[in-house]
Design an enzyme around this catalytic site. Structure first.
Site, short mmCIF file in Angstrom:
data_model
loop_
_atom_site.label_atom_id
_atom_site.label_comp_id
_atom_site.label_asym_id
_atom_site.label_seq_id
_atom_site.Cartn_x
_atom_site.Cartn_y
_atom_site.Cartn_z
N LYS A 33 100.90 66.47 26.05
CA LYS A 33 99.87 67.51 26.16
C LYS A 33 98.75 67.11 27.12
O LYS A 33 98.24 67.95 27.86
CB LYS A 33 99.29 67.84 24.79
CG LYS A 33 98.43 66.75 24.17
CD LYS A 33 97.80 67.21 22.88
CE LYS A 33 96.93 66.13 22.28
NZ LYS A 33 95.77 65.79 23.12
N THR A 34 98.35 65.82 27.12
CA THR A 34 97.27 65.40 28.01
C THR A 34 97.69 65.56 29.46
O THR A 34 96.89 65.95 30.32
CB THR A 34 96.87 63.94 27.72
OG1 THR A 34 96.54 63.81 26.33
CG2 THR A 34 95.69 63.52 28.56
N ASP A 218 90.98 70.82 24.41
CA ASP A 218 92.00 69.90 23.88
C ASP A 218 91.88 69.82 22.36
O ASP A 218 90.83 70.12 21.79
CB ASP A 218 91.78 68.52 24.50
CG ASP A 218 92.95 67.58 24.27
OD1 ASP A 218 94.03 68.06 23.87
OD2 ASP A 218 92.79 66.37 24.51
N GLU A 219 92.96 69.41 21.70
CA GLU A 219 93.00 69.24 20.23
C GLU A 219 92.43 70.47 19.52
O GLU A 219 91.60 70.36 18.60
CB GLU A 219 92.20 67.98 19.82
CG GLU A 219 92.70 66.68 20.44
CD GLU A 219 94.03 66.20 19.86
OE1 GLU A 219 94.61 66.91 19.01
OE2 GLU A 219 94.49 65.13 20.28
N GLN A 249 99.66 69.18 13.32
CA GLN A 249 98.85 67.97 13.25
C GLN A 249 97.40 68.26 12.88
O GLN A 249 96.51 67.44 13.14
CB GLN A 249 98.91 67.22 14.59
CG GLN A 249 100.29 66.70 14.94
CD GLN A 249 100.29 65.85 16.19
OE1 GLN A 249 99.83 64.71 16.20
NE2 GLN A 249 100.83 66.40 17.27
N ARG A 597 104.29 58.74 14.46
CA ARG A 597 103.68 57.57 15.12
C ARG A 597 104.76 56.57 15.54
O ARG A 597 104.49 55.68 16.35
CB ARG A 597 102.69 56.86 14.20
CG ARG A 597 101.48 57.65 13.70
CD ARG A 597 100.77 58.37 14.78
NE ARG A 597 101.27 59.74 14.91
CZ ARG A 597 101.05 60.53 15.94
NH1 ARG A 597 100.37 60.09 16.99
NH2 ARG A 597 101.52 61.77 15.97
#
Length: 739
Positions: A33-34, A218-219, A249, A597
């Site tokens: 995503k970044t 973002d987020e 998330q 993770r």
């Protein structure tokens, strides 16, 4: 320049090129995503010729801001003018310029948590409420109100049926007035005042609406209502908003994040275009299958399923441990296998739902000389509630321990304020006597009178009662202490999740003393305290190559080659509160974050039994284990193949002749002739002299600069290059002499 679109997959490229209107990018874990966000900004500048000045990128951490700026520096050059900022910093900059329109000077101060707490403490004291209300609780109420965008009257209308609602409103009112009078804002005000400014000042609103033709967030799953309100206002003119997030998330509902912002994005903005980034670049197929199996059971989510081109990898390992000890042994055994297979310690993580779970794992890692770092809070024995219990033990062990007395004289709250404590300290200093001596004679020495004297007599009697139990085993004494002091009433009555967890931590500490007493049945409280204070290796490690222990919340955004998710039993993960209140969806998202993770290897375990506060309870496997398996039969491993090596500690109890004379209830005068216990040592201490070179498994080579004590109480101070001085009790220290 590093703007190479061939590095993007088709879904990422399509999202990058969709520049007009409202765009929602659902970016699954490990889907890049970044990269999409930064490429989209660069695409606007390099391909669409949009002036950098007209682009805004909002992040939610300083780390994310730095990473995005570094990437754009490589794409656009260091002098680009794209505004990249956390939302708080963004709001602060605008308020610096236009805060005068809200009655603030441009040089307004920003209160941190300590400043806010001190202000609330002053208000409570002024209103004579400092013994009745908790300043932490008040601070959380005010923060919650501001994050909801509510002033004191509006917040009162929401909670008016709650206890102390009118009092809370009054305190909130005065708190706000004090901030205004001192030309100050707290952290929450940066959002609240910004939202208010954009609501009442059309000139400021129009300026920034016209300037920012393209707004990126973002987020997005983590934003709260007031943040969403600011974003909606900013994009009100051009309507170009590009948000990236993952509803799966969203795990911060407890601090105000509202998952419905991302779930209902298409209901707030017109003609929303949705892109899904589903290709995962992080995890193997087996790990990804488990994560998809779990999160697919949530009803409130966008429909999506991650996939990967990576190999299947090792199967996920599950372990039903007979007990917590067996679970710990299984984890440590597998960590040692990973290390033998070439894994670095820093590539391994142990994830927990709650802090109280970590205690036996921390101890066993230490016993096996495996350095670890705790992420997301304090190491178990450093936590406030544990240090509070230890402070009471310290008082009974040493009535001269003024720091321990001051720490708990009003905890749990018993109406002994700062003024009362100051009088006690002044009397002790003027008369050159111990603080406990003043407390012991409080009924007759005239230092206090009325209610303060009665409160102090209650504390004196508490200490006397504890002192009367000093000859019990460490476990029985601490068990009595926790009940007599009233920790459970203090924490459980607040109704706050964090306080319930603090009580769970205390219960786990009681379990620790039980294990200590079983292992060393003749040990005393002094022996126990000595192992707590002079064995720094129970505190973890600063070694950069260390195993990570982390809460799942703190691990979000991180990744590891191997991940252990432990204590996955019903009531722990998912939490008892989530199970009882049927609030499993956020818990399931937390489990999803934990699973994703892992890159190569995933281990999930739970104990079939655990000892919880004086009784053994049976545990059932978490529903998330069954879901991860796709409801297939449990492929549990039965026993670990090897057992970790535990460091042995030899403790010889004090003889009766070595114990100190102590007062009996109800008076507890100070101990004048206090001496430390003598512990016999079975370890060869020959050669540990000043100037000797030693080797520590974590800190490397060092030199002994000081030796004190004798026999089992011999302690050495070691100087390590680039680290400084550390003190060790030789009886327990993992120090080897070098030739």
């Amino acid at each position: 320049m590093e703007f190479d679109t061939s590095l993007l997959n088709d879904a990422q490229l399509n999202a990058m090129q969709d520049t007009e209107g409202a765009v929602l990018v659902l970016a699954g874990a490990g889907s890049g995503k970044t990269r999409v966000l930064t490429y989209r900004v660069a695409h606007l500048v390099l391909d669409k010729s949009v002036p950098e000045y007209n682009i805004l990128a909002i992040t939610f951490t300083n780390k994310a801001t730095r990473e995005m700026r570094e990437r754009l520096n490589r794409m656009l050059g260091d002098s680009h003018r794209v505004w990249i900022s956390t939302i708080h910093s963004f709001c602060c900059n605008i308020l610096r310029e236009y805060g005068d329109r809200l009655g603030y000077g441009r040089n307004f101060s920003i209160y941190d948590d300590n400043d806010s707490m001190q202000t609330i403490k002053q208000i409570l004291k002024k209103e004579a409420l400092d013994e009745e209300l908790d300043k932490d609780d008040i601070r959380k109420h005010i923060s919650k109100a501001k994050n909801l965008g509510l002033n004191p009257d509006e917040y009162y209308n929401r909670i008016k049926h709650a206890n102390n609602a009118l009092t809370l409103k009054k305190i909130y009112d005065e708190y706000e007035q004090r901030l205004i009078n001192s030309n100050s804002m707290d952290f929450d005000d940066l959002l609240l005042k910004m939202n208010h400014l954009l609501s009442i000042d059309s000139e400021v609103l129009t300026k920034y609406q016209r300037r920012f033709k393209y707004v990126h967030v973002d987020e997005f799953q983590d934003i709260n209502p007031i943040q969403f309100s600011i974003i909606k206002k900013l994009v009100g003119h051009h309507g170009n908003v590009f948000v990236v997030g993952d509803d799966d998330q969203s795990i911060y509902g407890w601090r105000g994040a509202d998952v419905t912002n991302i779930l209902h994005f298409d209901k707030v903005f017109d003609k929303v275009k949705i892109h899904k980034l589903l290709k995962n670049y992080r995890s193997t197929k087996n790990i990804l299958e488990a994560s998809n199996n779990v999160i697919g059971n949530n009803a409130a989510r966008h429909d999506k399923q991650l996939y990967t081109d990576l190999p299947e990898g090792d199967p996920v390992k599950y372990y039903k441990a007979p007990s917590v000890d067996a679970e710990v042994n299984w984890v440590i055994s597998n960590i040692r296998k990973l290390l033998s297979a070439g894994y670095k310690r820093s590539e391994i993580a142990l994830l927990v739902r709650f802090n109280w779970v970590t205690r036996p794992f921390e101890l066993m890692l230490t016993s096996n000389q495996i350095p670890y770092t705790f992420v997301g809070g304090y190491k178990f024995f450093d936590r406030k509630e544990i240090q509070d219990v230890i402070a009471y033990i310290r008082i009974i062990s040493n009535f001269r321990d003024r720091a321990a007395i001051e720490r708990v004289i009003n905890f749990p709250k018993r109406g002994i304020g700062d003024v009362t404590l100051e009088r006690l300290l002044n009397h002790a200093n003027v008369n050159n006597i111990e603080l406990m001596s003043v407390i012991a004679d409080i009924s007759t020495n005239g230092v206090l009178s009325g209610i303060p004297q009665k409160k102090m007599e209650e504390f004196r009697n508490l200490i006397a009662d504890l002192n009367a139990k000093k000859d019990l085993s460490v476990f029985k004494f601490v068990e009595y202490l926790v009940n007599r002091v009233g920790f459970e009433q203090a924490y459980k009555n607040t109704g706050r999740d964090e306080d319930l967890e603090r009580m769970e931590n205390i219960k786990e500490f009681v379990q620790h003393t039980r294990e200590f007493s079983i292992r060393y049945p003749e040990s005393t409280m002094d022996d126990f305290l000595q192992t707590m204070t002079l064995d720094p290796e129970t505190k973890g490690s600063k070694d950069p190559d260390s195993v990570t222990i982390s809460t799942t919340h703190a691990a979000k955004g991180l990744e590891f080659r191997a991940v252990f998710i432990v204590s996955c039993d019903e009531g722990t993960f998912p939490s008892y509160r989530a199970v009882s209140n049927d609030e499993k969806e956020e818990e399931r998202r937390i489990m999803y974050v934990a699973i994703t993770r892992a890159r190569e290897r995933l281990y999930i375990s739970y104990p079939a039994t655990r000892y919880r506060y004086n009784e053994t309870v049976n545990c059932s496997p978490s529903i998330f284990i069954r879901e991860a398996l796709g409801n297939k039969p449990f492929p549990f491993e039965t026993v670990p193949e090897e057992k970790p090596v535990e460091k042995k500690i030899s403790i010889t109890p004090l003889k009766k002749s070595q114990t100190r004379n102590r007062p009996v209830a109800p008076i507890a005068p100070p101990i004048i002739n206090y001496s430390k216990p003598v512990i016999k040592s079975n370890k060869d201490l020959t050669g540990f002299i000043e100037g000797a070179n030693v080797l520590h498994p974590t800190y490397g080579k060092g030199q002994i600069t000081l030796v004190t004590g004798s026999g089992g109480t011999t302690a050495v101070t070691v100087s390590f290059p680039n680290l400084g001085l550390k003190k060790y009790l030789l009886q327990y220290a993992t120090l080897d002499l070098l030739d």
